[in-house]
Design a protein around this motif. Structure first.
Motif, PDB file in Angstrom:
ATOM      1  N   THR A  34       0.982  -0.870  -0.027  1.00  0.00           N
ATOM      2  CA  THR A  34      -0.281   0.125   0.185  1.00  0.00           C
ATOM      3  C   THR A  34       0.479   1.421   0.264  1.00  0.00           C
ATOM      4  OG1 THR A  34      -0.178  -0.115   2.000  1.00  0.00           O
ATOM      5  CG2 THR A  34      -1.370  -0.782   1.352  1.00  0.00           C
ATOM      6  N   LEU A  35       0.527   2.463  -0.199  1.00  0.00           N
ATOM      7  CA  LEU A  35       0.582   3.528   0.145  1.00  0.00           C
ATOM      8  C   LEU A  35       1.322   3.937   1.369  1.00  0.00           C
ATOM      9  CD1 LEU A  35       1.626   6.634  -1.711  1.00  0.00           C
ATOM     10  CD2 LEU A  35      -0.659   7.170  -0.699  1.00  0.00           C
ATOM     11  N   ASP A  42       8.882   6.881  -0.397  1.00  0.00           N
ATOM     12  CA  ASP A  42       7.344   6.770  -1.378  1.00  0.00           C
ATOM     13  C   ASP A  42       6.574   5.649  -1.996  1.00  0.00           C
ATOM     14  OD1 ASP A  42       5.781   8.660  -2.912  1.00  0.00           O
ATOM     15  OD2 ASP A  42       8.128   9.519  -3.903  1.00  0.00           O
ATOM     16  N   GLY A  43       5.529   5.680  -1.884  1.00  0.00           N
ATOM     17  CA  GLY A  43       4.950   5.093  -2.603  1.00  0.00           C
ATOM     18  C   GLY A  43       4.241   4.774  -3.641  1.00  0.00           C
ATOM     19  N   THR A  44       4.020   6.108  -4.348  1.00  0.00           N
ATOM     20  CA  THR A  44       2.864   6.745  -5.017  1.00  0.00           C
ATOM     21  C   THR A  44       3.483   5.802  -6.778  1.00  0.00           C
ATOM     22  OG1 THR A  44       4.896   8.788  -5.502  1.00  0.00           O
ATOM     23  CG2 THR A  44       2.874   9.375  -4.705  1.00  0.00           C
ATOM     24  N   SER A  70       6.895   6.967  -8.509  1.00  0.00           N
ATOM     25  CA  SER A  70       8.091   7.555  -7.787  1.00  0.00           C
ATOM     26  C   SER A  70       8.665   5.433  -7.612  1.00  0.00           C
ATOM     27  CB  SER A  70       7.626   7.108  -6.089  1.00  0.00           C
ATOM     28  OG  SER A  70       7.044   5.489  -5.638  1.00  0.00           O
ATOM     29  N   ALA A  71      10.114   5.719  -7.642  1.00  0.00           N
ATOM     30  CA  ALA A  71      11.047   4.719  -7.856  1.00  0.00           C
ATOM     31  C   ALA A  71      10.428   3.488  -6.864  1.00  0.00           C
ATOM     32  CB  ALA A  71      11.956   5.033  -7.295  1.00  0.00           C
ATOM     33  N   SER A  72       9.605   3.521  -5.874  1.00  0.00           N
ATOM     34  CA  SER A  72       9.122   2.399  -5.085  1.00  0.00           C
ATOM     35  C   SER A  72       6.923   2.463  -5.410  1.00  0.00           C
ATOM     36  CB  SER A  72       9.769   2.476  -3.546  1.00  0.00           C
ATOM     37  OG  SER A  72       9.301   4.010  -2.996  1.00  0.00           O
ATOM     38  N   PRO A  73       7.198   2.549  -6.466  1.00  0.00           N
ATOM     39  CA  PRO A  73       5.541   2.169  -6.006  1.00  0.00           C
ATOM     40  C   PRO A  73       4.533   0.652  -5.367  1.00  0.00           C
ATOM     41  CG  PRO A  73       6.420   1.689  -7.969  1.00  0.00           C
ATOM     42  CD  PRO A  73       7.570   2.125  -7.435  1.00  0.00           C
ATOM     43  N   LEU A 133      -0.202   0.492  -8.243  1.00  0.00           N
ATOM     44  CA  LEU A 133      -0.512   0.523  -9.661  1.00  0.00           C
ATOM     45  C   LEU A 133      -1.863  -0.199 -10.261  1.00  0.00           C
ATOM     46  CD1 LEU A 133       3.249  -0.905  -9.674  1.00  0.00           C
ATOM     47  CD2 LEU A 133       2.321   1.538 -10.371  1.00  0.00           C
ATOM     48  N   LEU A 134      -2.239  -1.751  -9.232  1.00  0.00           N
ATOM     49  CA  LEU A 134      -3.630  -2.389  -9.793  1.00  0.00           C
ATOM     50  C   LEU A 134      -4.538  -1.427  -9.721  1.00  0.00           C
ATOM     51  CD1 LEU A 134      -3.254  -5.153  -7.088  1.00  0.00           C
ATOM     52  CD2 LEU A 134      -2.887  -4.884  -9.898  1.00  0.00           C
TER      53      LEU A 134
END
Length: 274
Positions: A136-137, A146-148, A151-154, A159-160
């Protein structure tokens, strides 16, 4: 090549024509080298980068193969009946109806209607997860900064959500996903133990038992203990085949599978589908 003008941007874009990156769809899919099916039957061929997603609508009977190319992919999968998105993958029913939390060849992916969405017909890895869902974000922001989605770490859920929106679905339509290629085991005290990857080239093949909308996010498992965001390419191939039918050993493998297949066949027959 300068892109500061419209003409420059156009010329730069056109210069990419015919260039292939490692992670991208192959269009048409039949141009994929060494397809795992009869010539001309391949309908989806794509390599999904780590930290990316894909989606597609596939017909009943299509076989879908996911392959962990380098040993650190994790395919978080959601399935919806095409045109009836309220009938979707139910991880809880997939576990409890089959009396088993571990996905292996012969297991079914079920909806909450008691019907089969897909059959897991081949599995060379054996390390998967039906219990944890995806990242999750909030979790990725806490873990990686980061989790957007850009970002480099989505996060997987971010994404789903993008994949869902491209198929007329909304965030509220996202149930818990199942994950392939990164394993989890339940210990005697009820805690979850992350067992990691089966290694490079592990694959699973699913057979669609209804027309399906498929959403996949390739992101680290939420229990992956490594401090770095680690996700490597996932290969996705699908080809025309036939759904499971009476007489197939999978149909009669258990009383639960027989009932789920019968429920599916009964529902499709009422809609004029054989």
């Amino acid at each position: 090549m300068a892109t500061a003008t419209t003409y420059g941007a156009r010329d730069h874009a056109r210069a990419q024509d015919g260039v292939r990156a490692e992670a991208m769809p192959v269009v048409p899919a039949t141009e994929w080298p060494a397809p795992p099916c009869e010539a001309g039957h391949l309908v989806w061929a794509e390599t999904v980068a780590g930290g990316n997603y894909t989606h597609r609508v596939i017909a009943r009977g299509t076989e879908l193969r996911l392959t962990d190319l380098r040993g650190d992919a994790c395919a978080h999968l959601l399935l919806y009946v095409d045109g009836r998105p309220w009938e979707r993958l139910n991880a809880a029913d997939t576990v409890k109806v089959q009396w088993n939390a571990y996905l292996r060849a012969g297991r079914l992916l079920l909806s909450d209607q008691g019907r089969v969405l897909a059959t897991l017909i081949e599995d060379t890895g054996g390390r998967h997860d039906t219990l944890c869902g995806t990242s999750t974000l909030v979790r990725n922001t806490h873990r990686y900064g980061d989790g957007t989605s850009q970002s480099a770490s989505p996060a997987g859920r971010e994404l789903l959500t993008l994949a869902a929106l491209k198929n007329g679905l909304e965030p509220r339509d996202l149930p818990p996903s199942v994950s392939f290629f990164q394993g989890v085991e339940v210990r005697d005290d009820g805690t979850l133990d992350f067992t990691g990857s089966a290694g490079p080239a592990a694959s699973v093949t699913l057979r669609a038992e209804q027309d399906l909308t498929v959403l996949i996010a390739n992101v680290p498992h939420p229990l992956d203990p490594r401090p770095a965001y680690t996700s490597t390419p996932l290969e996705v191939l699908a080809w025309r085949a036939a759904p499971t039918a009476p007489g197939d050993p999978l149909w009669d493998a258990t009383p639960e599978s027989r009932r789920a297949y019968a429920n599916t066949a009964d529902f499709l027959a009422a809609r004029g589908q054989s």
